[in-house]
Design an enzyme around this catalytic site. Structure first.
Site, short mmCIF file in Angstrom:
data_model
loop_
_atom_site.label_atom_id
_atom_site.label_comp_id
_atom_site.label_asym_id
_atom_site.label_seq_id
_atom_site.Cartn_x
_atom_site.Cartn_y
_atom_site.Cartn_z
CE LYS A 110 -21.54 32.61 -24.11
NZ LYS A 110 -20.65 31.47 -23.86
CE LYS A 189 -15.19 40.89 -32.12
NZ LYS A 189 -15.51 40.22 -30.87
CE LYS A 192 -23.63 33.36 -35.10
NZ LYS A 192 -23.68 31.93 -34.78
#
Ligand code: TRP
Length: 324
Positions: A110, A189, A192
């Site tokens: 992240k 996969k 979003k």
């Protein structure tokens, strides 16, 4: 058996969310004592706008209720409606070291993506441990990306129990297999962030555009097509039982049906499958009060289970000093 999972309110749901996670939840709801919540506190590590989070929570609640999460058959709540979890997170934070948290891939990923390395993002796994331990969950269904977080949870529970006595249930992970992953329109996969998702609550025009963009090879109408090498076949198969899958495979292998026709049929299938959910979602949107009521009842149910666990942790640690 008590099964628990949290879902971040991270925007629109796609077929990957539905077939890997939602259906598993609905299945668990029928067979076990399911606890499912919207991870609103966790979302504040990435969402920094009140209006956006507020809307995200509400939309997530409506989507889950529309898809069949039934507050009479499970315990369904918004994480921040049970603030006991933040107290437990504090208590648990002394049962894990900084160096262990520094090893978390999710944190490093992240930060690499540009998300602010806040103290909250760093201690995200501790809050997640609190989510799980506060309800005595025995099993936690999650995606592969959450595997390490569950190991941290187990570690924290064991370390706490070693220090203070057996207070917490050490949960078992239930990690989604790779074979259960849903491919996106480009074959990777569905996600979003890859921009390859099919959003089933989108309007028909957008849905059509997504379905038509599923990658295929260049085989023409009169050529036999290989279902095993086809993303279109994989996505379509999600909607079919074994007999339906056979039939679809035959259509691929027999000349006469083009990819365009197969995609049109898939679009019709998606619309048909989600029609009742779409209807329920519209009904819920038109009756926000009932959504609020259901969430309030859910929070009450969740709290009734959480409070005794928290109390045991307070007693074990000595925080509940008034007790003998
Ligand atoms: N971190 C999880 C995710 O991003 C969401 C989550 C928060 C969760 N708390 C949880 C999942 C507890 C399972 C159990 O997917």
């Amino acid at each position: 058996m008590r099964v628990l999972s949290g879902i971040q309110p991270s925007g629109r749901l796609h077929l990957g969310n539905y077939f890997s996670m939602m259906r598993r939840m609905i299945d668990y709801q029928a067979k076990t004592d399911l606890f499912a919540f919207i991870a609103s506190y966790h979302a504040t590590t990435t969402v920094n706008e009140g209006a956006v989070l507020r809307e995200g929570i509400l939309n997530a609640a409506i989507d889950f209720l529309a898809l069949g999460i039934d507050p009479d058959k499970c315990t369904f709540w918004v994480q921040s409606d049970v603030p006991e979890v933040t107290e437990l997170a504090w208590i648990l934070s002394t049962s894990i070291t900084v160096s262990q948290l520094e090893l978390a891939h999710s944190y490093k990923d992240k930060v690499a993506q540009g998300i602010v390395a806040s103290a909250g993002l760093f201690s995200y796994p501790v809050l997640m441990a609190a989510d799980i331990l506060l309800f005595g969950a025995q099993k936690v269904p999650v995606g592969k990306d959450q595997k390490q977080h569950l190991e941290i949870t187990r570690d924290i529970a064991q370390r706490f129990n070693n220090k203070y006595g057996e207070v917490f249930v050490v949960p078992e992970p239930d990690i989604l297999k790779d074979t259960e992953l849903v491919p996106g329109v480009d074959g990777r996969k569905m996600s979003k962030s890859y921009n390859n998702a099919i959003y089933f609550f989108a309007d028909e025009k957008e849905l059509k555009k997504s379905v038509m963009s599923i990658v295929t090879d260049s085989k023409g109408v009169q050529e036999a097509k290989d279902p095993d090498a086809s993303v279109l076949f994989q996505i379509y198969s999600l909607f079919l039982d074994p007999a339906g899958r056979e039939e679809l495979a035959d259509k691929f292998k027999t000349p006469g049906t083009g990819y365009g026709d197969l995609k049109k049929a898939l679009l019709a299938q998606v619309l048909e499958t989600f029609a009742p959910f779409r209807k329920r979602r519209a009904d819920l949107l038109a009756d926000i009060d009932s959504v609020m009521d259901q969430l309030q009842i859910g929070a009450r149910k969740a709290r009734a289970v959480a409070q005794p666990y928290l109390e045991r942790a307070r007693e074990a640690t000595g925080l509940a000093y008034r007790k003998k």
